[in-house]
Design a protein around this motif. Structure first.
Motif, PDB file in Angstrom:
ATOM      1  N   THR A  22       0.843  -1.187   0.000  1.00  0.00           N
ATOM      2  CA  THR A  22       0.000   0.000   0.000  1.00  0.00           C
ATOM      3  C   THR A  22       0.880   1.240   0.000  1.00  0.00           C
ATOM      4  O   THR A  22       1.830   1.332   0.781  1.00  0.00           O
ATOM      5  N   GLN A  23       0.543   2.192  -0.894  1.00  0.00           N
ATOM      6  CA  GLN A  23       1.276   3.461  -0.979  1.00  0.00           C
ATOM      7  C   GLN A  23       0.289   4.601  -0.898  1.00  0.00           C
ATOM      8  O   GLN A  23      -0.822   4.510  -1.426  1.00  0.00           O
ATOM      9  N   LEU A  24       0.685   5.671  -0.269  1.00  0.00           N
ATOM     10  CA  LEU A  24      -0.126   6.876  -0.208  1.00  0.00           C
ATOM     11  C   LEU A  24       0.403   7.842  -1.254  1.00  0.00           C
ATOM     12  O   LEU A  24       1.607   8.121  -1.293  1.00  0.00           O
TER      13      LEU A  24
END
Length: 127
Positions: free
Chosen positions: A124-126
Motif C-alpha cells: 500500500t502506498q499513499l
C-alpha cells in the motif's frame, strides 16, 4: 495483469469499481449502514473464485473435447477472522464420474484458488 480502481464518496457505502474495462458497484447491506446497491466485498471475493473455477473447468473440458454441459460452483464463506474458510461445491453435468473427479481435482489448482490458498502480499502506498 489485472488493474482496477475503487472510489467511494459520501454515500454510505456505495463504491464505484472499474476493473477490466467494466464498471461495478459494491455496497454493504442495510445492517451495516449501506443501501445494498451491489455485492458486499466478501461477495465479490466469492464471485471471483466462482468465476475462475467455472471458466477454468470449462477451458479444461473444452481442451479435452469432453461433453461438459454445465458447471455450477456453489460458494459459502464461513467462520470469523483467523478461522474463515470457503466451502465450494461443484455440480457438473454431462460428464462421467472419472471426468467429474478430474475437474474437481483441477478446481483445487485454478489461479484464484491458488492465490487465496497461498496468500498474496499487498503493498500500500499513499499518493
Amino acid at each position: 495483469m489485472a488493474h482496477g480502481t475503487a472510489r467511494i464518496g459520501k454515500d454510505h457505502y456505495r463504491t464505484e469499481i472499474a476493473v477490466g474495462g467494466h464498471s461495478l458497484v459494491a455496497d454493504e447491506g442495510p445492517g451495516l449502514g449501506g443501501q445494498n446497491a451491489g455485492p458486499a466485498p466478501y461477495d465479490l471475493l466469492l464471485a471471483s473464485l466462482g468465476a475462475c473455477t467455472a471458466i477454468t473447468l470449462r477451458m479444461y473440458a473444452d481442451r479435452k473435447d469432453w461433453p461438459l454441459e454445465s458447471v455450477e460452483v456453489g460458494l459459502r464463506l464461513t467462520g470469523r477472522r483467523e478461522a474463515m474458510r470457503i466451502e465450494r461445491t461443484l455440480t457438473i453435468a454431462g460428464l462421467d464420474a472419472d471426468q467429474q473427479a478430474r475437474l474437481a481435482d483441477i478446481a483445487e489448482r485454478t489461479p484464484v484458488t491458488l492465490t487465496l490458498k497461498n496468500g498474496l502480499p499487498i503493498d500500500t502506498q499513499l499518493v
